[in-house]
Design a protein around this motif. Structure first.
Motif, PDB file in Angstrom:
ATOM      1  N   GLN A 161      -7.917  22.137  26.300  1.00 26.04           N
ATOM      2  CA  GLN A 161      -7.200  20.882  26.134  1.00 26.04           C
ATOM      3  C   GLN A 161      -5.873  21.163  25.431  1.00 26.04           C
ATOM      4  N   LEU A 186      -2.751  14.041  26.858  1.00 28.64           N
ATOM      5  CA  LEU A 186      -3.591  15.227  26.942  1.00 28.64           C
ATOM      6  C   LEU A 186      -3.578  15.835  28.340  1.00 28.64           C
ATOM      7  N   HIS A 220      -4.459  10.455  18.297  1.00 30.99           N
ATOM      8  CA  HIS A 220      -5.079  11.520  19.094  1.00 30.99           C
ATOM      9  C   HIS A 220      -6.166  12.208  18.277  1.00 30.99           C
ATOM     10  N   PRO A 250      -6.436  10.424  23.693  1.00 30.00           N
ATOM     11  CA  PRO A 250      -5.068  10.946  23.693  1.00 30.00           C
ATOM     12  C   PRO A 250      -4.190  10.230  22.676  1.00 30.00           C
ATOM     13  N   LEU A 275      -5.997  18.446  30.356  1.00 28.72           N
ATOM     14  CA  LEU A 275      -7.348  18.974  30.215  1.00 28.72           C
ATOM     15  C   LEU A 275      -7.712  19.894  31.375  1.00 28.72           C
ATOM     16  N   PHE A 290      -2.602  18.995  23.765  1.00 26.21           N
ATOM     17  CA  PHE A 290      -1.947  17.742  23.408  1.00 26.21           C
ATOM     18  C   PHE A 290      -0.440  17.948  23.542  1.00 26.21           C
ATOM     19  N   LEU A 295     -12.686  12.204  24.004  1.00 26.67           N
ATOM     20  CA  LEU A 295     -11.276  12.569  23.872  1.00 26.67           C
ATOM     21  C   LEU A 295     -10.393  11.327  23.847  1.00 26.67           C
TER      22      LEU A 295
END
Length: 348
Positions: A254, A242, A205, A224, A244, A256, A222
Motif C-alpha cells: 500500500q 491510496l 488516513h 484513505p 494498493l 499513501f 483501509l
C-alpha cells in the motif's frame, strides 16, 4: 500479478462552491476539485486496474444537477480509459447519489443497495461487496452484509466496500478513538473471506489491523482519508489517496499519495490596547500566513465599537494577503455555548 487498486474517499465536492456567491472572496471549492482530479490521474493513465470511491463524493445530499455532472465527469473519463469505477454513497449523500440518471455509465457501478459485483481482472475473478452508508450499523451490519449475497458468489479475491466508522479508527487533534455505540462497526463483525475492507467516512488516513482488544482483524480496514481538509480538527493531517496491490492472500503493498491540502492556521488576536496597536498585531498575524491559507481568527478580550470596525469583513478583506481566507470566531465563543452562536463565519 497483483490487483492494482486506487482508493479515494470523502471528496466533499461542492463545499464552498456556491453557484451565485454573494461575496467575492477566495473560495475553497476549486481546491477539492483539483485534488479530486489529481487523485484520479493514475487511473486515467492506466496505472491501476480498479478505482473505488469510499463515499461522501459530495458535501451534502441536496445539490444542483450541474454539480452531479461535474463530479462524475472525471469518473467517466477513468471508465472510458478502461478502468472500472465503484462508488459507495456516503452519509453526506444520505446513502444515495443525487440525480442518479446523470451518474449512469457502463463502467461506473454505484452501491445503491447491498450487492456483490464481479469482474475479471488479470485472470482473477474479483468480487466487490458493499452497500451504501447505513445508520445504526452495529446492529444492522450482519443483515446488510448477508443481503449482498457475497457467500454465494465464487471469486478469487473479495473486497468489502463501506462508508462507516469502524472501532479503533482515530480522528482529531486529541486522537479520539471510536469504540462503542450504534454508529460504530465492531472489528470482530468483519468475517473472514475478504482480502481488505475499503472504507470511507473517517477523514484521517489510517489502516486498522487489530480490534480494541488487540486481536487481529479478519481483514485490514483501509481509510484513505479525505482529499482536502474540511475542518480545523484536520489542520495537522496530510491528505491524499491510496494505491494498493492485493492478491488472494490479502494486501501485499500500500502506498499513501499525499495531495496539496490548503494550510489551516489558528491566529489569536489580543484586543488589549489602542486601535492602532491591535491593528498592528492583526497586520503582523495575517502577513505571516502561508500562501492560500485558511486562518481561523480568534479575538481575545473585549470587542469595543472601535475595534469592531477593524474586524469587519471589509477591513479583514483589505488586510488579508491575496488568496487567503479568514474565519472570524466571535469573541468569547466557547464549547459550552450553543453551537450556532459560536460558529465561525468566513469573511475573506
Amino acid at each position: 500479478m497483483d490487483l492494482r487498486l486506487l482508493l479515494l474517499a470523502d471528496t466533499h465536492l461542492g463545499l464552498d462552491a456556491p453557484r451565485r456567491p454573494r461575496v467575492e472572496r477566495p473560495r475553497r471549492g476549486p481546491d477539492f476539485f483539483a485534488n479530486y482530479r489529481s487523485a484520479l490521474a493514475p487511473a486515467r493513465r492506466g496505472e491501476v486496474d480498479l478505482v473505488v470511491h469510499g463515499g461522501d463524493l459530495f458535501f451534502r445530499s441536496k445539490i444542483p444537477p450541474s454539480l452531479t455532472r461535474l463530479a462524475f465527469e472525471p469518473l467517466f473519463e477513468v471508465a472510458d480509459a478502461g478502468v472500472p469505477v465503484f462508488v459507495v454513497p456516503g452519509n453526506h449523500e444520505r446513502g444515495a447519489i443525487p440525480h442518479p440518471l446523470l451518474a449512469l455509465h457502463p463502467g461506473v457501478t454505484i452501491f445503491d443497495r447491498p450487492a456483490t459485483h464481479t469482474l475479471e481482472v488479470r485472470g482473477r475473478r474479483v468480487a466487490l461487496v458493499g452497500f451504501p452508508f447505513a445508520r445504526a450499523i452495529r446492529a444492522r451490519f450482519p443483515g446488510l452484509l448477508a443481503a449482498t449475497g457475497w457467500r454465494d458468489v465464487e471469486a478469487d479475491l473479495r473486497l468489502l466496500c463501506l462508508h462507516q466508522a469502524v472501532e479503533g479508527a482515530r480522528v482529531g487533534p486529541v486522537d479520539y478513538t471510536f469504540r462503542g455505540g450504534e454508529e460504530v462497526l465492531p472489528g470482530r463483525a468483519i468475517p473472514r473471506g475478504f482480502a481488505a475492507v475499503l472504507c470511507g467516512h473517517i477523514h484521517r488516513h489510517q489502516i486498522l489491523r487489530r480490534d480494541l482488544a488487540g486481536r487481529p482483524l479478519a481483514a485490514p480496514v483501509l481509510y484513505p482519508g479525505s482529499i482536502e481538509r474540511t475542518a480545523f480538527a484536520e489542520a495537522a493531517e496530510t491528505k491524499g489517496y491510496l494505491l494498493l496491490e492485493l492478491d488472494e492472500g490479502g494486501l501485499r503493498r500500500q502506498r499513501f499519495v499525499p495531495l496539496p491540502a490548503r494550510p489551516m492556521v489558528e491566529g489569536r488576536l489580543s484586543l488589549e490596547g489602542e486601535r492602532e496597536t491591535v491593528e498592528a498585531r492583526l497586520r503582523e498575524l495575517l502577513g505571516a500566513l502561508p500562501p492560500r491559507a485558511l486562518c481561523r481568527l480568534v479575538p481575545e478580550g473585549a470587542l469595543t465599537p472601535t475595534l469592531a470596525g477593524l474586524l469587519s469583513a471589509a477591513s479583514l478583506r483589505a488586510l488579508a494577503p491575496p488568496g487567503a481566507s479568514v474565519e472570524l470566531r466571535p469573541p468569547g465563543a466557547s464549547p459550552q455555548r450553543k453551537r450556532r452562536a459560536s460558529r465561525p463565519r468566513v469573511v475573506v
